[in-house]
Motif scaffolding. Sequence first.
Motif, mmCIF file in Angstrom:
data_model
loop_
_atom_site.group_PDB
_atom_site.id
_atom_site.type_symbol
_atom_site.label_atom_id
_atom_site.label_comp_id
_atom_site.label_asym_id
_atom_site.label_seq_id
_atom_site.Cartn_x
_atom_site.Cartn_y
_atom_site.Cartn_z
ATOM 1 N N CYS A 1 35.662 37.928 39.543
ATOM 2 C CA CYS A 1 35.311 38.039 40.957
ATOM 3 C C CYS A 1 33.889 37.509 41.186
ATOM 4 O O CYS A 1 33.043 37.572 40.303
ATOM 5 C CB CYS A 1 35.434 39.487 41.436
ATOM 6 S SG CYS A 1 34.314 40.655 40.671
ATOM 7 N N CYS B 1 35.724 45.086 44.347
ATOM 8 C CA CYS B 1 36.751 44.374 43.577
ATOM 9 C C CYS B 1 37.702 45.408 42.973
ATOM 10 O O CYS B 1 37.272 46.333 42.295
ATOM 11 C CB CYS B 1 36.119 43.537 42.475
ATOM 12 S SG CYS B 1 37.341 42.800 41.387
ATOM 13 N N CYS C 1 37.618 45.278 38.821
ATOM 14 C CA CYS C 1 36.505 45.713 37.976
ATOM 15 C C CYS C 1 35.615 46.742 38.658
ATOM 16 O O CYS C 1 34.673 47.244 38.056
ATOM 17 C CB CYS C 1 35.673 44.513 37.517
ATOM 18 S SG CYS C 1 34.729 43.765 38.845
ATOM 19 N N CYS D 1 36.138 40.139 34.383
ATOM 20 C CA CYS D 1 36.633 39.900 35.740
ATOM 21 C C CYS D 1 36.009 38.621 36.270
ATOM 22 O O CYS D 1 34.852 38.324 35.982
ATOM 23 C CB CYS D 1 36.291 41.065 36.655
ATOM 24 S SG CYS D 1 37.156 40.950 38.224
HETATM 25 ZN ZN ZN Z 1 35.927 42.039 39.711
#
Ligand code: ZN
Length: 300
Positions: free
Chosen positions: A231, A262, A265, A229
């Motif tokens: 993020c 998030c 994830c 991910c």
């Molecule tokens: Zn994430």
Amino acid sequence: MAAGEQFRAFAVTSRNLVEEARKAHRTSPIATAALGRTMSAALMMAYMLKGEDDLLTIQIDSDGPLKGIVVTADSRGGVKGYVKNPLVVLPAKDDGHLNVGAAVGKGTLTVIRDLDMKNTYTGQIDLHSGEIAEDITHYFAESEQIPSSVGLGVLINKDISVREAGGFIVQVMPFATDETVAKLEENLKNIPHVTDMMRDGAGPEDLLERALAGFDVEITDRRDVAFRCNCTRERTDRALLLLGEDELSELMMQKDGTSLQCQFCGKKYHYSPAQLLSLKEELVSQKIRKKETPDLPEAK
Ligand code: ZN
């Protein structure tokens, strides 16, 4: 590549990354299967992208209890995703397989390609069975006019962890002869379910060897895949700034602050009241800076 490039084929084993996704989202077995199948398909489809930063998203919007699935894969083997309702439990089908089709229901499957960081291409079809593999097959036929065969599978242990996950895609090139296509169809008619092959220890090459039995098969590339991910705290900062001053002030009133999670994830980003205050101050100073910059006269 197979049969003198008349076919191109992709295969993936994805147990570890599907298990990681299961833990991150605490998915039920049927939700794990739906997510794992979609992640495996997205990884193979993203491999077909040319640019390093290109992305492929599969978005399923449906009326079943799962409500929908969103998965994004990059061309370098990274994938992330979630199902909208991770807690679905349904009885198994008569053959013992998880009833993913019933969990997904009816709706649409959309494939979004983000290319060269600027162009977006979207194709959409109605879901056929909600079993994912069949829907991706129809997507290729209807939206891209590429005859394809897609096999996907996720096998779940008794303790609901992931035992096996993966799949394959075989595509027929326009110049393929009727004879080779007929032989391929015969192969695919007799091929065991992906989960059964993987239970017997099949890796990606083995899946392709079964699907393309009798053809010369050339493995042209191999790649690692992972649950990944992108993020960051900076991104959640920006999301909070977009809420505006009033909303930030309201969040500051809560003694414990607030947390953003998030979707892809499951990672949590916590903000204390003091951190929220400094975000609010940033908004205010942005506003002042804007006011202090005089408008330039318009060019004639
Ligand atoms: Zn994430």
